[in-house]
Design a protein around this motif. Structure first.
Motif, PDB file in Angstrom:
ATOM      1  N   LEU A   6      -1.821   8.152   4.432  1.00  0.00           N
ATOM      2  CA  LEU A   6      -0.501   7.549   4.359  1.00  0.00           C
ATOM      3  C   LEU A   6      -0.337   6.544   5.497  1.00  0.00           C
ATOM      4  N   LEU A   7       0.164   5.375   5.174  1.00  0.00           N
ATOM      5  CA  LEU A   7       0.533   4.376   6.173  1.00  0.00           C
ATOM      6  C   LEU A   7       2.038   4.434   6.366  1.00  0.00           C
ATOM      7  N   ILE A   8       2.462   4.575   7.602  1.00  0.00           N
ATOM      8  CA  ILE A   8       3.896   4.786   7.894  1.00  0.00           C
ATOM      9  C   ILE A   8       4.509   3.468   8.332  1.00  0.00           C
ATOM     10  N   GLY A   9       5.227   2.822   7.411  1.00  0.00           N
ATOM     11  CA  GLY A   9       5.828   1.523   7.651  1.00  0.00           C
ATOM     12  C   GLY A   9       5.241   0.489   6.717  1.00  0.00           C
ATOM     13  N   GLY A  10       6.096  -0.211   5.949  1.00  0.00           N
ATOM     14  CA  GLY A  10       5.604  -1.111   4.921  1.00  0.00           C
ATOM     15  C   GLY A  10       5.857  -2.585   5.182  1.00  0.00           C
ATOM     16  N   GLY A  11       6.006  -2.979   6.447  1.00  0.00           N
ATOM     17  CA  GLY A  11       6.298  -4.373   6.778  1.00  0.00           C
ATOM     18  C   GLY A  11       5.068  -5.216   7.005  1.00  0.00           C
ATOM     19  N   SER A  35      11.285   2.758   3.961  1.00  0.00           N
ATOM     20  CA  SER A  35      12.693   3.124   3.744  1.00  0.00           C
ATOM     21  C   SER A  35      12.908   3.485   2.272  1.00  0.00           C
ATOM     22  N   MET A  36      13.933   4.268   2.028  1.00  0.00           N
ATOM     23  CA  MET A  36      14.185   4.784   0.676  1.00  0.00           C
ATOM     24  C   MET A  36      14.385   3.662  -0.336  1.00  0.00           C
ATOM     25  N   GLY A  37      15.010   2.565   0.113  1.00  0.00           N
ATOM     26  CA  GLY A  37      15.279   1.458  -0.796  1.00  0.00           C
ATOM     27  C   GLY A  37      14.037   0.756  -1.308  1.00  0.00           C
ATOM     28  N   PRO A  47       1.153   1.494  -3.528  1.00  0.00           N
ATOM     29  CA  PRO A  47       2.528   1.934  -3.763  1.00  0.00           C
ATOM     30  C   PRO A  47       3.211   2.533  -2.540  1.00  0.00           C
ATOM     31  N   ILE A  48       4.510   2.269  -2.443  1.00  0.00           N
ATOM     32  CA  ILE A  48       5.361   2.971  -1.480  1.00  0.00           C
ATOM     33  C   ILE A  48       5.814   4.256  -2.160  1.00  0.00           C
ATOM     34  N   LEU A  49       5.304   5.380  -1.656  1.00  0.00           N
ATOM     35  CA  LEU A  49       5.473   6.670  -2.337  1.00  0.00           C
ATOM     36  C   LEU A  49       6.740   7.408  -1.942  1.00  0.00           C
ATOM     37  N   GLY A  50       7.250   7.114  -0.752  1.00  0.00           N
ATOM     38  CA  GLY A  50       8.403   7.867  -0.295  1.00  0.00           C
ATOM     39  C   GLY A  50       8.869   7.399   1.061  1.00  0.00           C
ATOM     40  N   SER A  51       9.799   8.160   1.636  1.00  0.00           N
ATOM     41  CA  SER A  51      10.328   7.892   2.969  1.00  0.00           C
ATOM     42  C   SER A  51       9.879   9.012   3.910  1.00  0.00           C
TER      43      SER A  51
END
Length: 214
Positions: A6-11, A35-37, A47-51
């Motif tokens: 898991l990569l923490i942070g999607g910026g 973030s949830m949004g 994919p962004i899987l979650g927060s």
């Protein structure tokens, strides 16, 4: 068993790390926490899987590796918090070294370190946990880089330079051999550092001068 991370942070910093990670092809499954949004969207096709709140369930689902991909300029507090959260939950925190980087076997590197494209880390260097050695940076022999330091793109640290924890050295800065930069410092981009800098200092220029106490 599949190797999942898991990569923490999607910026933006996530894109740099993820690009290197995809080239390395060391993981069977990669997911992103943001973030949830942003859940359900993707970064470079991943994919962004979650927060943050989904970390426990994803850990149980087999994501046992985690890496902080939140960037920082001068304030790594969030990176440190996320790193500690991963440690407390039992995640394995690897180092991610771009395939184009040149890293001597005669170095000591902590965990959670990112070394970007075309970066060089020479013999005898020591790099602390959570540090970022960004694209094209040069860390010469016997340098000591503290935990959660960010060495920005194109920066050159000559031999024996020491950088204290949580400091940020701006893009294309150059630091003279044997110079010591303290903890919690912010060195401006393009600076030429020829003398020691104390703790908690903002400094910039050519030659680099202390401007304010943080």
């Amino acid at each position: 068993m599949n190797k999942k991370i898991l990569l923490i942070g999607g910026g933006g910093h996530c894109k740099s790390v993820l690009d290197s990670l995809l080239d390395l092809n060391e993981y069977d499954d990669i997911g992103i926490i943001d973030s949830m949004g942003n859940i359900g969207s993707t970064v470079l096709g991943i994919p962004i899987l979650g927060s943050d709140k989904d970390l426990p369930s994803l850990y149980k689902a087999g994501y046992r590796h985690g890496f902080v991909t939140v960037g920082s300029v001068g304030n790594p507090a969030l990176r440190i918090k996320l790193f500690n959260t991963l440690c407390e939950m039992g995640f394995i925190i690897p180092n991610i070294v771009d395939a184009s980087a040149k890293v001597s076997k005669h170095t000591q590197i902590g965990k959670g370190v990112f070394i970007g494209k075309q970066a060089i880390v020479n013999a005898g260097a020591v790099i602390g946990n959570g540090a970022i050695i960004n694209s094209g940076a040069i860390i010469e022999h016997d340098c000591e880089i503290g935990e959660f330091v960010h060495i920005a793109p194109g920066t050159v640290l000559c031999g024996g330079v020491k950088v204290g924890k949580h400091s940020h050295i701006g893009s294309n800065a150059a630091v003279k051999q044997q110079v010591c930069i303290g903890s919690n410092c912010l060195i401006g981009m393009g600076s030429v550092v020829t003398k020691d800098i104390g703790d908690n200092i903002t400094a910039y220029g050519n030659p680099c001068r202390e401007v304010e106490k943080l």
